[in-house]
Scaffold this active site. Structure first.
Site, short mmCIF file in Angstrom:
data_model
loop_
_atom_site.label_atom_id
_atom_site.label_comp_id
_atom_site.label_asym_id
_atom_site.label_seq_id
_atom_site.Cartn_x
_atom_site.Cartn_y
_atom_site.Cartn_z
N GLU A 127 -64.37 -12.47 -45.05
CA GLU A 127 -63.17 -12.47 -44.09
C GLU A 127 -62.61 -10.74 -44.07
O GLU A 127 -62.77 -10.16 -44.92
CB GLU A 127 -62.03 -13.04 -44.97
N ASP A 137 -66.77 -6.92 -41.71
CA ASP A 137 -67.15 -7.73 -40.39
C ASP A 137 -68.53 -8.65 -40.42
O ASP A 137 -69.31 -8.33 -41.12
CB ASP A 137 -67.39 -6.56 -39.26
N ASP A 170 -60.59 -17.79 -33.83
CA ASP A 170 -59.38 -17.39 -32.68
C ASP A 170 -60.07 -17.97 -31.35
O ASP A 170 -61.21 -17.73 -30.98
CB ASP A 170 -59.49 -15.88 -32.69
N LYS A 177 -56.89 -17.90 -23.08
CA LYS A 177 -56.80 -17.26 -21.64
C LYS A 177 -58.25 -17.39 -21.21
O LYS A 177 -58.97 -16.90 -21.82
CB LYS A 177 -55.96 -15.97 -21.73
#
EC number: 2.1.1.33
Length: 239
Positions: A93, A120, A143, A147
């Site tokens: 995380e 990362d 995530d 869009k």
């Protein structure tokens, strides 16, 4: 402060470039989280090094390793580790308050089969995770970049799928994804069906029922409140 890598992909899912920054999305640690980080890191925390981990050395046994990318505040990861002492759990995380919260919960639960990193995930995979070594990789509620112009930023791309394939145990390792965005669920299926060396284990070749061993997360509860469904997807490494 650690490097964070953001990957950008083209329409074919190929990696275009890696954007590196030195912003870790630190946030403000609560006193409890800070205390847990200080007290528990020596036994449960793993520092980033560009060298392969030895799972037996990390956990002190040869139990199967379940790795989760982006465990948030860690409540579900701790619950899974508590409910499955016969497995080892390794969480990555990038958000340090989440790592602190996870360590605090793990300490309270008294579990010993959990290790965490604050770095990362792509860099950890590239430099620290041995090939053919993971029983399961978990990616829960990443995530969605909802869009359309941002879809190329979604973590589930062909390049990522190949990286995952290399780390899973051949012919048995499972890549388990979950999302509360239907479009992302469809994207996951589309990408994974193109990815070589994987097989969807759902009977209808689509989604699996919510597994009993995956605890309810705050993201899932939020999804229910917003009227979203939740989709679980499992692919097995077959080559």
């Amino acid at each position: 402060m650690s490097e964070v890598t953001t990957n950008e992909y083209n329409e074919d899912g190929k990696l275009i470039r890696k954007i590196r920054s030195f912003v870790r999305r630190e946030g403000r640690l609560t006193k409890g989280q800070e205390n847990a980080m200080n007290e528990c890191w020596p036994t449960m925390g793993i520092d980033y090094k560009a060298e392969l981990l030895d799972w037996k050395e990390v956990f002190g046994n040869d139990n199967p390793v379940v790795l989760e990318i982006g465990f948030g505040m860690g409540a579900s990861l701790v619950e899974m580790a508590k409910n499955a002492p016969e497995k080892n759990f390794f969480g990555i995380e990038v958000h340090s308050p989440g790592v602190g919260a996870c360590l605090s919960d793990a300490r309270e639960a008294g579990i010993t089969n959990l290790r965490v990193m604050c770095h990362d995930a792509v860099e950890v995979f590239e430099h620290m995770i041995p090939n053919d070594s993971l029983a399961t990789l978990q990616l829960f509620f990443p995530d969605p970049w909802h869009k359309k112009r941002h879809h190329k930023r979604r973590i589930v791309q062909l390049e990522f799928a190949e990286m995952v394939r290399q780390k899973l145990i051949p012919n048995e390792g499972i890549f388990h994804m979950a999302t509360d965005w239907e479009n992302y669920a469809e994207h996951m299926i589309e990408i994974m069906n193109q990815a070589p060396g994987f097989e969807n284990i759902a009977q209808d070749g689509d989604f699996v029922p919510r597994p009993e061993d995956r605890p309810l997360t705050k993201f899932e509860a939020r999804g229910h409140r917003l009227g979203h469904g939740v989709w679980d997807i499992k692919y097995k490494r077959i080559a």
